[in-house]
Design a protein around this motif. Sequence first.
Motif, short mmCIF file in Angstrom:
data_model
loop_
_atom_site.label_atom_id
_atom_site.label_comp_id
_atom_site.label_asym_id
_atom_site.label_seq_id
_atom_site.Cartn_x
_atom_site.Cartn_y
_atom_site.Cartn_z
N PHE A 46 0.83 -1.20 0.00
CA PHE A 46 0.00 0.00 0.00
C PHE A 46 0.87 1.25 0.00
O PHE A 46 2.04 1.22 0.37
N ALA A 47 0.25 2.34 -0.41
CA ALA A 47 0.89 3.65 -0.40
C ALA A 47 -0.20 4.68 -0.14
O ALA A 47 -1.39 4.37 -0.16
N THR A 48 0.22 5.91 0.11
CA THR A 48 -0.72 7.01 0.31
C THR A 48 -0.49 8.06 -0.76
O THR A 48 0.65 8.46 -1.01
N ILE A 49 -1.57 8.48 -1.40
CA ILE A 49 -1.51 9.58 -2.36
C ILE A 49 -1.57 10.87 -1.56
O ILE A 49 -2.49 11.08 -0.77
N ARG A 50 -0.59 11.74 -1.79
CA ARG A 50 -0.52 13.04 -1.13
C ARG A 50 -0.25 14.09 -2.19
O ARG A 50 0.87 14.23 -2.65
N GLY A 51 -1.27 14.79 -2.58
CA GLY A 51 -1.07 15.81 -3.60
C GLY A 51 -1.71 15.40 -4.91
O GLY A 51 -2.48 14.45 -4.99
N HIS A 52 -1.37 16.14 -5.94
CA HIS A 52 -1.99 15.98 -7.26
C HIS A 52 -1.31 14.86 -8.03
O HIS A 52 -0.18 15.00 -8.50
N VAL A 53 -1.99 13.72 -8.14
CA VAL A 53 -1.51 12.55 -8.88
C VAL A 53 -2.60 12.22 -9.90
O VAL A 53 -3.77 12.14 -9.54
N THR A 54 -2.20 12.05 -11.16
CA THR A 54 -3.19 11.77 -12.20
C THR A 54 -2.81 10.53 -13.00
O THR A 54 -1.67 10.07 -12.96
N ILE A 87 -6.89 12.25 -15.32
CA ILE A 87 -7.91 12.18 -14.26
C ILE A 87 -7.18 12.06 -12.93
O ILE A 87 -6.26 11.25 -12.79
N PRO A 88 -7.57 12.87 -11.94
CA PRO A 88 -6.89 12.79 -10.63
C PRO A 88 -7.24 11.51 -9.87
O PRO A 88 -8.36 11.01 -9.95
N ILE A 89 -6.25 11.00 -9.16
CA ILE A 89 -6.47 9.90 -8.21
C ILE A 89 -6.67 10.58 -6.86
O ILE A 89 -5.87 11.42 -6.46
N LEU A 144 -2.30 0.76 -9.64
CA LEU A 144 -2.81 1.38 -8.43
C LEU A 144 -4.31 1.14 -8.36
O LEU A 144 -5.01 1.26 -9.37
N SER A 145 -4.81 0.76 -7.18
CA SER A 145 -6.24 0.54 -6.96
C SER A 145 -6.66 1.31 -5.72
O SER A 145 -5.93 1.36 -4.74
N TRP A 146 -7.85 1.89 -5.76
CA TRP A 146 -8.36 2.69 -4.65
C TRP A 146 -9.88 2.64 -4.65
O TRP A 146 -10.50 2.23 -5.62
N GLU A 147 -10.46 3.06 -3.55
CA GLU A 147 -11.92 3.15 -3.47
C GLU A 147 -12.33 4.53 -3.97
O GLU A 147 -12.12 5.54 -3.30
N ALA A 148 -12.87 4.58 -5.19
CA ALA A 148 -13.24 5.84 -5.82
C ALA A 148 -14.41 6.49 -5.09
O ALA A 148 -14.47 7.70 -4.95
N GLU A 149 -15.33 5.67 -4.67
CA GLU A 149 -16.47 6.08 -3.83
C GLU A 149 -16.94 4.82 -3.15
O GLU A 149 -16.53 3.72 -3.54
N PRO A 150 -17.74 4.93 -2.11
CA PRO A 150 -18.13 3.71 -1.38
C PRO A 150 -18.66 2.62 -2.31
O PRO A 150 -19.58 2.85 -3.09
N GLY A 151 -17.99 1.47 -2.27
CA GLY A 151 -18.42 0.33 -3.07
C GLY A 151 -17.93 0.34 -4.51
O GLY A 151 -18.24 -0.55 -5.27
#
Length: 79
Positions: free
Chosen positions: A4-12, A21-23, A39-46
């Motif tokens: 895992f990692a953390t996005i901090r700032g403007h990453v597209t 498109i921003p992550i 990279l995978s993330w929860e864009a919105e719940p579910g």
Amino acid sequence: MPRFATIRGHVTYTPGDGVPIPIPEGRVEIDEADDSVILSWEAEPGTVGTTAMPRLQYDQYLEAGKIVPEDAGGQTATA
């Protein structure tokens, strides 16, 4: 084992020939290969967002501190 990692700032990411498109900032799962990183993330719940990013672009975000990997204990690495 997932990493895992953390996005901090403007990453597209850019889908195909589309507009970047921003992550969203926050925790992402990463799967690294020699030439790219998924990279995978929860864009919105579910709803999961995912993209493959060229390794060069990923490394640039790492160097800029916009993507911060977690250590084995789940803590965000500090510079």
